[in-house]
Design an enzyme around this catalytic site. Structure first.
Site, PDB file in Angstrom:
ATOM      1  N   HIS A  64      -5.587   9.622   0.601  1.00  0.00           N
ATOM      2  CA  HIS A  64      -5.532   8.720   1.755  1.00  0.00           C
ATOM      3  C   HIS A  64      -6.295   9.269   2.967  1.00  0.00           C
ATOM      4  CE1 HIS A  64      -3.712   5.714   4.487  1.00  0.00           C
ATOM      5  NE2 HIS A  64      -3.337   5.089   3.399  1.00  0.00           N
ATOM      6  N   ASP A 116       0.822  -1.219   0.000  1.00  0.00           N
ATOM      7  CA  ASP A 116       0.000   0.000   0.000  1.00  0.00           C
ATOM      8  C   ASP A 116       0.858   1.273   0.000  1.00  0.00           C
ATOM      9  OD1 ASP A 116      -2.061  -1.776   0.235  1.00  0.00           O
ATOM     10  OD2 ASP A 116      -2.870  -0.939   2.088  1.00  0.00           O
ATOM     11  N   ASP A 117       0.190   2.376  -0.314  1.00  0.00           N
ATOM     12  CA  ASP A 117       0.688   3.756  -0.098  1.00  0.00           C
ATOM     13  C   ASP A 117       1.781   4.226  -1.052  1.00  0.00           C
ATOM     14  OD1 ASP A 117      -1.091   3.539   1.935  1.00  0.00           O
ATOM     15  OD2 ASP A 117       0.336   3.806   3.563  1.00  0.00           O
ATOM     16  N   HIS A 127      -6.110   3.196  -4.133  1.00  0.00           N
ATOM     17  CA  HIS A 127      -6.003   3.372  -2.673  1.00  0.00           C
ATOM     18  C   HIS A 127      -6.342   4.824  -2.297  1.00  0.00           C
ATOM     19  CE1 HIS A 127      -4.876   2.046   1.264  1.00  0.00           C
ATOM     20  NE2 HIS A 127      -3.770   2.756   1.368  1.00  0.00           N
ATOM     21  N   HIS A 164       3.777  -2.283   2.992  1.00  0.00           N
ATOM     22  CA  HIS A 164       3.696  -0.918   2.457  1.00  0.00           C
ATOM     23  C   HIS A 164       4.915  -0.653   1.576  1.00  0.00           C
ATOM     24  CE1 HIS A 164       0.830  -0.772   5.718  1.00  0.00           C
ATOM     25  NE2 HIS A 164       0.290   0.273   5.120  1.00  0.00           N
TER      26      HIS A 164
HETATM   27 ZN   LIG Z   1      -2.716   3.152   3.132  1.00  0.00          ZN
END
Ligand SMILES: [Zn+2]
Length: 289
Positions: free
Chosen positions: A158, A103-104, A154, A248
């Site tokens: 955020h 993620d991210d 995503h 991540h």
């Molecule tokens: Zn995230």
């Protein structure tokens, strides 16, 4: 009379000075409100040019993972049971497959290192990217796609979705779609909520937008910047056939994910030795990317 004029002069001087320092009520300029923009960390002169570049990466609007994340094993499980065709938490245990998810990203520091490790071990994964970061780093985004990985949505900034309106979520999802399409030409079909925070209303809306919502069944806890051995332990002691494992590939610009990269390099061969195959989330749930 002399005293009177001196008092007026003193009063004017005081008024002028307080206006300059902004300490008079009502003299401070109000900051423009930017509901869809996060605060960007301001790079100071202390940082090197490379660090300043990193500091300019769009940050997580809802806050760092360590201050927001709350596990919701029951509510997410109930959602998955109610919407088994759109909410993916794990796959059945009858195939020796796991899905690695990141993620991210994208970022300039850790996403390329993750890609190097995946390439070294010939493994494909699923990356849930932030639209604002895709827009800032389209070349890293294209590298993810070119090396055979799947890209998911995503959100753009955020945010913590249940605290925002459904209209705001629509904007976040569409804007991220646009960024990913501009960078790669592909439209994402899998979505992961920031901090894993999801509710039924938003899940139904995402389903109507054509998305599969993806959770995870194993958390590496890499966002806590744990030692390499602890990340390895978190993953290897909890993984089972059908696991969706959360890592991540970016984070807050102060976050160091290098122990995750080291752990990943050891986790993949250990799982392979146990007969585990690595698949993307769409391959795992047979939904196409
Ligand atoms: Zn995230």
């Amino acid at each position: 009379m002399v005293f009177h004029w001196r008092s007026i002069f003193l009063l004017c001087t005081l008024l002028f000075l307080s206006t300059l320092t902004g300490c008079m009520p009502g003299t401070q300029k109000s900051q423009p409100k930017q509901p869809s923009s996060p605060e960007h960390p301001q790079p100071s002169t202390y940082f090197s040019p490379k660090e300043r570049e990193v500091a300019n990466l769009p940050t997580l609007e809802g806050g760092p993972e360590y201050s927001i994340r709350k596990p919701h094993p029951v509510s997410n499980d109930l959602l998955q049971r109610k919407y088994p065709d759109v909410f993916v938490l794990r796959a059945p245990r009858n195939r020796n497959e796991v899905a690695l998810t990141f993620d991210d990203g994208p970022d300039q520091r850790f996403t390329p290192q993750v890609l190097d490790v995946l390439k070294k071990h010939r493994v494909k994964a699923t990356f849930f990217l932030m639209g604002s970061r895709v827009k800032a780093l389209p070349e890293v985004t294209r590298r993810i796609r070119d090396e055979g990985h799947v890209i998911g949505n995503h959100t753009y900034w955020h945010p913590n979705l249940p605290k925002e309106s459904v209209e705001r979520m629509d904007w976040e999802v569409r804007e991220t779609e646009k960024s990913i399409q501009q960078a790669t030409g592909d439209r994402p079909r899998f979505f992961r909520a920031p901090y894993g925070e999801m509710d039924e209303k938003r899940l139904r809306r995402l389903r109507d937008m054509g998305y599969y919502i993806t959770g995870w069944s194993v958390d590496s806890l890499d966002w806590r910047q744990l030692p390499t051995e602890e990340i390895k332990h978190n993953v290897l002691s909890n993984t089972h056939p059908g696991s969706i494992i959360l890592f991540h590939s970016g984070g807050h610009w102060t976050q160091d994910l290098s122990t995750m990269v080291e752990a990943l390099d050891e986790i993949i061969p250990r799982l392979k030795a146990d007969g585990i195959r690595f698949v993307t989330v769409p391959e795992m749930v047979k939904k196409g990317s």
